[in-house]
Scaffold this active site. Structure first.
Site, PDB file in Angstrom:
ATOM      1  N   GLN A  99      24.814  37.500  40.732  1.00 21.62           N
ATOM      2  CA  GLN A  99      25.798  38.228  40.262  1.00 21.62           C
ATOM      3  C   GLN A  99      25.238  39.221  39.094  1.00 21.62           C
ATOM      4  OE1 GLN A  99      29.164  37.087  37.819  1.00 21.62           O
ATOM      5  NE2 GLN A  99      30.462  37.928  39.069  1.00 21.62           N
ATOM      6  N   TYR A 182      34.840  42.963  31.748  1.00 21.06           N
ATOM      7  CA  TYR A 182      33.311  43.464  31.331  1.00 21.06           C
ATOM      8  C   TYR A 182      33.221  44.902  31.644  1.00 21.06           C
ATOM      9  CZ  TYR A 182      33.128  38.411  30.633  1.00 21.06           C
ATOM     10  OH  TYR A 182      33.299  36.980  30.628  1.00 21.06           O
ATOM     11  N   LEU A 301      41.817  28.682  41.981  1.00 20.66           N
ATOM     12  CA  LEU A 301      42.469  27.395  42.125  1.00 20.66           C
ATOM     13  C   LEU A 301      42.572  26.974  43.654  1.00 20.66           C
ATOM     14  CD1 LEU A 301      45.180  27.636  39.392  1.00 20.66           C
ATOM     15  CD2 LEU A 301      43.338  25.867  39.730  1.00 20.66           C
TER      16      LEU A 301
HETATM   17  C1  LIG Z   1      32.140  27.593  33.599  1.00 22.20           C
HETATM   18  C2  LIG Z   1      32.832  28.861  34.103  1.00 22.20           C
HETATM   19  C3  LIG Z   1      31.856  29.908  34.268  1.00 22.20           C
HETATM   20  C4  LIG Z   1      32.123  31.167  34.712  1.00 22.20           C
HETATM   21  N1  LIG Z   1      31.292  32.194  34.686  1.00 22.20           N
HETATM   22  C5  LIG Z   1      31.680  33.277  35.462  1.00 22.20           C
HETATM   23  C6  LIG Z   1      30.686  34.233  35.686  1.00 22.20           C
HETATM   24  O1  LIG Z   1      29.362  34.247  35.325  1.00 22.20           O
HETATM   25  N2  LIG Z   1      31.087  35.319  36.578  1.00 22.20           N
HETATM   26  C7  LIG Z   1      32.340  35.426  37.058  1.00 22.20           C
HETATM   27  O2  LIG Z   1      32.671  36.442  37.854  1.00 22.20           O
HETATM   28  N3  LIG Z   1      33.118  34.453  36.955  1.00 22.20           N
HETATM   29  C8  LIG Z   1      33.048  33.190  36.233  1.00 22.20           C
HETATM   30  N4  LIG Z   1      33.843  32.567  36.048  1.00 22.20           N
HETATM   31  C9  LIG Z   1      35.025  32.504  36.843  1.00 22.20           C
HETATM   32  C10 LIG Z   1      35.006  31.543  38.000  1.00 22.20           C
HETATM   33  O3  LIG Z   1      33.883  32.307  38.963  1.00 22.20           O
HETATM   34  C11 LIG Z   1      36.211  31.843  38.905  1.00 22.20           C
HETATM   35  O4  LIG Z   1      36.576  33.055  39.619  1.00 22.20           O
HETATM   36  C12 LIG Z   1      37.400  30.997  38.390  1.00 22.20           C
HETATM   37  O5  LIG Z   1      37.053  29.798  37.793  1.00 22.20           O
HETATM   38  C13 LIG Z   1      38.637  30.699  39.347  1.00 22.20           C
HETATM   39  O6  LIG Z   1      38.083  29.783  40.250  1.00 22.20           O
HETATM   40  P1  LIG Z   1      38.309  28.283  40.176  1.00 22.20           P
HETATM   41  O7  LIG Z   1      39.846  27.915  40.192  1.00 22.20           O
HETATM   42  O8  LIG Z   1      37.944  27.791  41.636  1.00 22.20           O
HETATM   43  O9  LIG Z   1      37.690  27.914  39.296  1.00 22.20           O
HETATM   44  C14 LIG Z   1      33.425  31.117  35.486  1.00 22.20           C
HETATM   45  C15 LIG Z   1      34.371  29.987  35.537  1.00 22.20           C
HETATM   46  C16 LIG Z   1      33.903  28.845  34.846  1.00 22.20           C
HETATM   47  C17 LIG Z   1      34.787  27.645  35.095  1.00 22.20           C
END
Ligand SMILES: Cc1cc2nc3c(=O)[nH]c(=O)nc-3n(C[C@H](O)[C@H](O)[C@H](O)COP(=O)(O)O)c2cc1C
Length: 358
Positions: A99, A182, A301
């Site tokens: 990314q 961003y 989620l």
């Molecule tokens: C520890 C952490 C770091 C994240 N860093 C990024 C990132 O670098 N780039 C991004 O687009 N989203 C980032 N996110 C968002 C996740 O990619 C994802 O979109 C979000 O957590 C929702 O998905 P989930 O419910 O499966 O956790 C981050 C999320 C977490 C928990």
């Protein structure tokens, strides 16, 4: 075979299944360098069976980092360790993605476990924070400087150079980070973009930076290598970027050589009002896919095998992109195959004797 474990081919790259490791900042780098943490973190999720592993946001310039500990790809010296990581990921039969990101007005902060507070230049923060307009994200963030026309040219050139390095580092997929408030998202949203030049005002002007970045990346990124764009499908705020504009954008991106829209949301407005729940962002992926015909990824989620399976089987999205559940369980894909009674999934040969039998 389940829908979740059916392969997907985009250009020259075949994903062995539909499960993607979502980008997740690890805040574990020094001067942008990947290290053994990244190898083990990303590598173990490749061992766990995901089809595509996307690195955390990799900054295209030092000032494009959120924190001083962010991963980066602004220097050729960053390539060696990243190549080591992609080689390992590919050896597990997974695809490797990166990314590419610029944090814009949300940069120069400490890492989450130190409060994500603004860091001053004296304490290692940036001398200048860049954004489309001089509007801070909130009172806890720095006051950005509006990018000049030359500043914008540099950002575009930085993304292009980073894409070239990504290819040398062995990545097969690039995802442009145009979400979560961003820099690129800041150009898209009328809440953060108050420019009066060709990069502000109308929808066409607000998407211009993203289109320039895509064109620049495609000059160095092979046409048969997938290019994804992560967007925030809505700002969840009055007067902000919304699903209608996202859909219009997706239609244009499809014509410009983008292969898939990763449909996230929010992060732009500190006063956003989101109601979260299981699969809460999947309707965005479904809507954009149906309206434009472009491939989409659902994220947010998604935590169970059945949820992931239904998203693909019901054609709501082409990929299931997961973050926190894959932190809790790097072997989620292997476990999901068992839950779905999918015998086609191959375990790593070293772990074969642990494969559950029905
Ligand atoms: C520890 C952490 C770091 C994240 N860093 C990024 C990132 O670098 N780039 C991004 O687009 N989203 C980032 N996110 C968002 C996740 O990619 C994802 O979109 C979000 O957590 C929702 O998905 P989930 O419910 O499966 O956790 C981050 C999320 C977490 C928990």
């Amino acid at each position: 075979m389940s829908a979740l474990f059916s392969p997907l081919q985009i250009g020259a790259i075949t994903f062995k299944n539909r499960i993607v490791v979502s980008p997740m900042c690890e805040y574990s780098s020094e001067n942008g360098f990947a290290n053994d943490w990244h190898l083990v973190h990303l590598g173990s999720r490749a061992v766990g069976g995901a089809g595509l592993i996307i690195t955390e946001a990799a900054a295209v310039s030092p000032e494009g980092r959120i924190s001083p500990q962010d991963l980066g790809i602004w220097d050729d010296a960053h390539i060696t360790k990243l190549l080591n990581i992609t080689t390992f990921i590919k050896a597990q039969g997974a695809a490797a993605g990166i990314q590419l990101a610029h944090a814009g007005r949300k940069s120069s902060t400490s890492v989450p476990w130190k409060g994500m507070k603004l860091i001053s230049p004296e304490n290692g923060g940036w001398k200048e924070i860049h954004a489309p307009s001089a509007i801070p994200f909130s009172e806890h963030y720095g006051m950005p400087i509006a990018l000049t026309a030359d500043g914008i040219k540099k950002v575009v050139a930085d993304f292009k150079a980073a894409a070239k390095r990504s290819l040398e580092a062995g990545f097969q997929v690039i995802e442009i980070h145009a979400a979560h408030g961003y820099l690129i998202h800041e150009f898209l949203s009328p809440l953060s973009n108050h420019r009066t030049d060709e990069y502000g005002g109308s929808f066409e002007n607000r998407i211009k930076v993203l289109l320039e970045i895509i064109a620049a990346i495609r000059e160095v990124w092979p046409s048969d290598h997938p290019l994804f764009v992560r967007i925030s499908a809505t700002d969840w705020a009055e007067g902000g970027w919304n699903l209608e504009e996202s859909t219009k954008l997706a239609m244009i991106l499809k014509e410009k050589g983008v292969d898939l829209i990763d449909c996230s949301s929010g992060g732009l407005a500190s006063h956003q009002k989101i109601t979260v729940g299981p699969l809460y962002q999947t309707p965005f992926a479904e809507h954009i896919r149906k309206e434009t015909g472009i491939k989409t990824g659902a994220v947010g989620l998604i935590t169970t095998a059945q949820e992931a399976e239904s998203i693909i089987a019901d054609k709501k999205a082409d990929l299931v992109i997961m973050a926190r559940e894959l932190l809790r369980d790097p072997y989620f894909p292997l476990h999901a195959a068992h839950v779905l009674h999918d015998e086609s999934v191959v375990w790593p040969i070293q772990y074969e004797r642990a494969k559950p039998r029905h």
